[in-house]
Design an enzyme around this catalytic site. Structure first.
Site, short mmCIF file in Angstrom:
data_model
loop_
_atom_site.label_atom_id
_atom_site.label_comp_id
_atom_site.label_asym_id
_atom_site.label_seq_id
_atom_site.Cartn_x
_atom_site.Cartn_y
_atom_site.Cartn_z
N SER A 216 -55.90 75.18 14.77
CA SER A 216 -55.28 74.27 13.79
C SER A 216 -56.03 72.94 13.79
O SER A 216 -57.17 72.88 14.26
CB SER A 216 -53.79 74.10 14.11
OG SER A 216 -53.15 73.44 13.04
N ASN A 217 -55.42 71.91 13.26
CA ASN A 217 -56.07 70.59 13.22
C ASN A 217 -55.02 69.49 13.38
O ASN A 217 -53.83 69.77 13.49
CB ASN A 217 -56.87 70.45 11.93
CG ASN A 217 -56.00 70.61 10.71
OD1 ASN A 217 -55.08 69.83 10.48
ND2 ASN A 217 -56.25 71.67 9.93
N HIS A 218 -55.48 68.25 13.34
CA HIS A 218 -54.61 67.11 13.66
C HIS A 218 -53.75 66.63 12.50
O HIS A 218 -53.09 65.60 12.62
CB HIS A 218 -55.46 65.92 14.11
CG HIS A 218 -56.09 66.12 15.44
ND1 HIS A 218 -55.37 66.35 16.58
CD2 HIS A 218 -57.40 66.14 15.83
CE1 HIS A 218 -56.17 66.48 17.61
NE2 HIS A 218 -57.43 66.36 17.17
N SER A 219 -53.79 67.28 11.35
CA SER A 219 -53.04 66.75 10.21
C SER A 219 -51.54 66.66 10.53
O SER A 219 -50.94 67.61 11.02
CB SER A 219 -53.26 67.66 8.99
OG SER A 219 -52.39 67.27 7.97
N ALA A 283 -54.72 69.95 5.09
CA ALA A 283 -55.94 70.19 5.87
C ALA A 283 -55.99 71.69 6.13
O ALA A 283 -55.37 72.19 7.08
CB ALA A 283 -55.88 69.40 7.15
#
Ligand code: C5P
Length: 404
Positions: A216-219, A283
């Protein structure tokens, strides 16, 4: 015109017409309340109204000379009803007598108040004031009905003791009620996206590796949620296609929860079919594990490689099918920001793109502020550091411009 949401009358130009009724005394309080709400008030009176309340009182309260005649008898200066009508954001006739209502319906133009009414392009509201029998008379009722049919707002009189000593309906609405109705009028007017439907994507996607791990990502979703909330506040129907976030659903927004890029693709493409536009703030993972293990991957001493495959680009798909719909994209870049963003604008067929640079302090993931540049095919607008809600407002304003 930008107005404060809690003070919808701030800076509004109100043309207050006063006619010859005993209720004219209430116009003094009405004028004070309008001024207190931040409105500019210009008073126009009929000759008879001056018998009920003095021009001096109204001029003092409104802080403008009041107008009665077509021209000033002293110096011959012309009072232009056309420019009065142009100046006003709203004409309010309070009190409005049976006589003036009848003249308005018939198009009689024998005083400045009536000529102003006939040439006004702004909305007009009237607050009738008269004795109960005059109010109930079929001619008055017919006139009010006709005025209403032509878009004049009627502020209903109240029931109670009348100046004549009789009791019944005909007493002009109280000044505070009138002010409330004006506020409601302008508050509604401020909903420029009523009838429009927007899809907003927000948050990260989660791409499972096995039943336990994911990519996943930091969004945080904050920017997308602020956009959804702002569009809804402006009257739009909003479908928020959201990856996993910790945020509450903004009021009036329909939220569709998704996990993966593929789920987001399906939900967004489906919602976009019926929409007028979309803002792509999510994102979205560009790669996802080629296969999701059904059991938890066992660790071993060897290194591990996970084959990834490309996900589908949701924005590009909407760009391909959008036609006249509005499509707004985001770009988060770490190098050659403007050039990369401009390339994306064309490639994905965005109407404009919001560039955030990860190099800027206060911009990007998780925080409550953002520093962005709005880029379209002909211009670039660099905004200062703003809250995400303020950035959302600027994006919504640009969408409004595109729609009109
Ligand atoms: O190509 P890139 O990911 O930098 O493009 C960013 C823009 O495209 C954002 O508006 C993002 O929400 C959107 N996007 C998308 N689907 C993807 C990848 C990006 O909608 N699979």
């Amino acid at each position: 015109m930008a107005t404060n949401a809690s003070r919808p009358l701030e800076g509004r130009h109100i043309l207050l017409g006063i006619t010859g009724s005993i209720a004219a005394y209430k116009a003094a309080m009405l004028c004070r309340l309008l001024k207190r709400e931040g409105a500019e008030v210009q008073v126009v009176m009929t000759a008879l109204a001056k018998q009920f309340i003095t021009p001096l009182t109204m001029a003092t309260l409104s802080r403008r000379p009041i107008l009665v005649e077509f021209f000033d008898p002293e110096n011959g200066q012309w009072n232009s009803h056309v420019s009065l009508g142009e100046w006003a954001d709203l004409m309010l006739i309070a009190p409005a007598t049976a006589n003036t209502l009848a003249k308005m319906t018939a198009g009689v133009a024998d005083n400045l108040l009536l000529t102003t009414y006939l040439s006004a392009r702004c909305p007009v509201m009237v607050a009738p004031a008269m004795d109960l029998d005059m109010y109930a008379h079929y001619t008055t009722q017919r006139n009010l009905k006709e005025l209403k049919e032509h878009g004049v707002g009627i502020i209903e009189p109240g029931s109670g003791e009348l100046a004549s000593g009789l009791e019944g309906k005909g007493r002009m609405a109280e000044p505070d009620e009138i002010v409330e109705q004006l506020k409601a009028h302008f508050a509604e007017k401020k909903k420029p996206l009523t009838g429009k439907h927007f899809v907003v994507t927000a948050g990260p996607t989660i791409e499972p590796i096995d039943p336990v791990r994911f990519i996943s990502n930091h969004s945080s979703g904050k920017m997308g949620y602020a956009i959804a909330e702002t569009l809804a506040d402006k009257g739009a129907r909003v479908t928020l296609v959201s990856g996993r976030t910790a945020l509450p659903t903004p009021a009036g927004v329909e939220r569709v929860d998704v996990l993966t890029a593929e789920e987001m693709y399906r939900a967004t493409v489906a919602a976009f079919e019926e929409a007028d536009g979309a803002v792509m703030c999510a994102a979205v993972a560009d790669y996802t594990p080629a296969e999701v293990a059904t059991e938890k991957l066992k660790k071993s001493d060897a290194d591990l490689q996970i084959p990834l495959k490309r996900t589908r680009d949701i924005a590009a798909e909407l760009g391909r099918t959008k036609g006249q719909k509005i499509l707004v994209g985001f770009a988060m870049e770490t190098q050659n920001e403007a050039a990369n963003a401009t390339q994306k604008l064309t490639k994905k067929n965005f109407d404009f793109i919001v560039l955030n640079s990860l190099r800027e302090a206060g911009a990007g993931f998780r925080g409550d502020t953002n520093r962005v540049t709005l880029i379209d095919s002909t211009s670039q607008e660099e905004l200062p550091l703003l809250t995400k809600r303020e950035v959302a407002e600027r994006i919504a304003q640009k969408i409004e411009q595109l729609l009109h």
